[in-house]
Design a protein around this motif. Structure first.
Motif, short mmCIF file in Angstrom:
data_model
loop_
_atom_site.label_atom_id
_atom_site.label_comp_id
_atom_site.label_asym_id
_atom_site.label_seq_id
_atom_site.Cartn_x
_atom_site.Cartn_y
_atom_site.Cartn_z
N GLN A 34 23.38 33.75 -84.50
CA GLN A 34 22.99 32.41 -84.06
C GLN A 34 23.61 31.33 -84.96
O GLN A 34 24.08 30.31 -84.47
CB GLN A 34 21.47 32.26 -84.04
CG GLN A 34 20.81 33.07 -82.96
CD GLN A 34 19.31 33.07 -83.07
OE1 GLN A 34 18.73 32.65 -84.07
NE2 GLN A 34 18.64 33.56 -82.03
N ARG A 35 23.61 31.58 -86.25
CA ARG A 35 24.19 30.63 -87.19
C ARG A 35 25.68 30.43 -86.91
O ARG A 35 26.18 29.30 -86.87
CB ARG A 35 23.98 31.11 -88.63
CG ARG A 35 24.51 30.17 -89.70
CD ARG A 35 24.47 30.80 -91.09
NE ARG A 35 25.17 32.06 -91.18
CZ ARG A 35 26.51 32.20 -91.23
NH1 ARG A 35 27.28 31.15 -91.18
NH2 ARG A 35 27.06 33.40 -91.32
N ARG A 36 26.40 31.54 -86.68
CA ARG A 36 27.83 31.44 -86.39
C ARG A 36 28.08 30.73 -85.07
O ARG A 36 28.97 29.89 -84.97
CB ARG A 36 28.48 32.83 -86.40
CG ARG A 36 28.68 33.36 -87.82
CD ARG A 36 29.48 34.63 -87.84
NE ARG A 36 28.62 35.72 -87.38
CZ ARG A 36 29.05 36.78 -86.69
NH1 ARG A 36 30.30 36.90 -86.39
NH2 ARG A 36 28.22 37.72 -86.33
N LEU A 74 35.77 33.31 -87.06
CA LEU A 74 34.67 33.50 -88.01
C LEU A 74 34.39 34.98 -88.29
O LEU A 74 33.65 35.30 -89.20
CB LEU A 74 33.39 32.85 -87.50
CG LEU A 74 33.41 31.32 -87.45
CD1 LEU A 74 32.14 30.81 -86.80
CD2 LEU A 74 33.55 30.75 -88.84
N ASP A 134 22.26 35.63 -88.21
CA ASP A 134 23.67 35.44 -88.55
C ASP A 134 24.48 35.10 -87.30
O ASP A 134 25.32 34.21 -87.32
CB ASP A 134 24.23 36.70 -89.23
CG ASP A 134 25.67 36.49 -89.67
OD1 ASP A 134 25.93 35.53 -90.42
OD2 ASP A 134 26.53 37.29 -89.24
N TRP A 191 26.08 28.53 -83.46
CA TRP A 191 25.77 27.10 -83.58
C TRP A 191 26.76 26.40 -84.49
O TRP A 191 27.14 25.25 -84.23
CB TRP A 191 24.33 26.90 -84.07
CG TRP A 191 23.36 27.15 -82.96
CD1 TRP A 191 22.59 28.26 -82.78
CD2 TRP A 191 23.10 26.31 -81.84
NE1 TRP A 191 21.87 28.15 -81.63
CE2 TRP A 191 22.15 26.96 -81.03
CE3 TRP A 191 23.57 25.07 -81.44
CZ2 TRP A 191 21.67 26.41 -79.85
CZ3 TRP A 191 23.07 24.51 -80.26
CH2 TRP A 191 22.14 25.19 -79.48
N GLY A 192 27.21 27.08 -85.53
CA GLY A 192 28.22 26.48 -86.40
C GLY A 192 29.52 26.22 -85.65
O GLY A 192 30.12 25.16 -85.78
N ALA A 193 29.94 27.19 -84.85
CA ALA A 193 31.17 27.01 -84.05
C ALA A 193 30.97 25.94 -82.99
O ALA A 193 31.85 25.10 -82.76
CB ALA A 193 31.57 28.34 -83.40
N LYS A 208 37.06 29.81 -81.93
CA LYS A 208 36.38 29.50 -83.19
C LYS A 208 35.49 30.66 -83.63
O LYS A 208 35.41 30.96 -84.82
CB LYS A 208 35.60 28.20 -83.05
CG LYS A 208 36.53 26.99 -82.94
CD LYS A 208 35.75 25.70 -82.83
CE LYS A 208 36.67 24.53 -82.66
NZ LYS A 208 37.27 24.06 -83.87
N GLN A 236 30.22 19.92 -76.59
CA GLN A 236 28.86 20.33 -76.97
C GLN A 236 27.87 20.00 -75.87
O GLN A 236 27.06 20.85 -75.48
CB GLN A 236 28.45 19.63 -78.26
CG GLN A 236 29.16 20.11 -79.49
CD GLN A 236 28.72 19.36 -80.73
OE1 GLN A 236 27.55 19.02 -80.87
NE2 GLN A 236 29.65 19.07 -81.62
N MET A 246 29.05 23.36 -83.12
CA MET A 246 28.99 22.02 -83.73
C MET A 246 30.38 21.51 -84.14
O MET A 246 30.54 20.32 -84.40
CB MET A 246 28.05 22.03 -84.93
CG MET A 246 26.60 22.36 -84.57
SD MET A 246 25.92 21.39 -83.22
CE MET A 246 25.73 19.82 -83.99
N THR A 247 31.39 22.39 -84.19
CA THR A 247 32.73 21.93 -84.53
C THR A 247 33.49 21.45 -83.29
O THR A 247 34.56 20.86 -83.43
CB THR A 247 33.55 23.05 -85.21
OG1 THR A 247 33.73 24.12 -84.28
CG2 THR A 247 32.88 23.52 -86.48
#
Length: 176
Positions: A114-116, A175, A112, A118-120, A171, A129, A122-123
């Motif tokens: 890592q997902r948050r 989240l 979770d 990487w999601g942040a 970011k 990046q 990528m924005t």
């Protein structure tokens, strides 16, 4: 140190150049697949494919001084291709005893986070990046090398990195 244009002219005439290019940009090219957390074998494939692409397109480069940017973009595309074809799963060794494997709740929490992250990430803008990936996975690179790879001024590397990190923090906090 010779400019990229001088090195490319030397390579095209057959006198020298390829080794100088590889020496100049090798760590930068390696940093890209490492930033995608590819296995050593996959990172080596990306590294080799990036140099092969350069050899294939060398005569068509319009801006030799932007070679670092071109290499980063090519290695990024190659890394994404590897991720798509290989998947993002990291297999566990099934022969290891159960006690060595992490607990399912630890895996879920880590996944979770890592997902948050990487999601942040990528924005953020592509420049942010790239800058943050290079900073995280190749801290040994000088500001001059980072600036050359990204096509920005050396004096703006630190302030740009600070702004990118601040934006990433905002970011991530949003989240929570």
């Amino acid at each position: 140190m010779e400019s990229n244009t001088e090195v490319l002219v030397g390579w095209r005439s057959g006198s020298c150049g390829w080794d100088a290019l590889v020496e100049r940009y090798s760590r930068l090219v390696w940093s890209v697949p490492r930033s995608f957390r590819l296995s050593h074998a996959d990172a080596a494939d990306v590294y080799q494919c990036t140099w092969l692409c350069l050899a294939e397109h060398l005569t068509r480069l319009r801006q030799p001084e932007a070679l670092g940017v071109w290499l980063v973009r090519t290695a990024t595309r190659q890394s994404i291709t590897v991720l798509r074809t290989r998947g993002r799963e990291v297999p566990f060794d099934l022969w290891e005893p159960e006690s060595v494997l992490p607990a399912p709740d630890e895996v879920a929490v880590t996944h979770d986070r890592q997902r948050r992250l990487w999601g942040a990430l990528m924005t953020l803008s592509e420049r942010c990046q790239q800058l943050l990936r290079i900073a995280a996975h190749s801290p040994e690179l000088s500001y001059a090398q980072v600036a050359d790879a990204l096509g920005i001024k050396v004096g703006s590397v630190g302030s740009t990195r600070s702004r990118c990190l601040a934006e990433l923090r905002r970011k991530l906090e949003a989240l929570r």
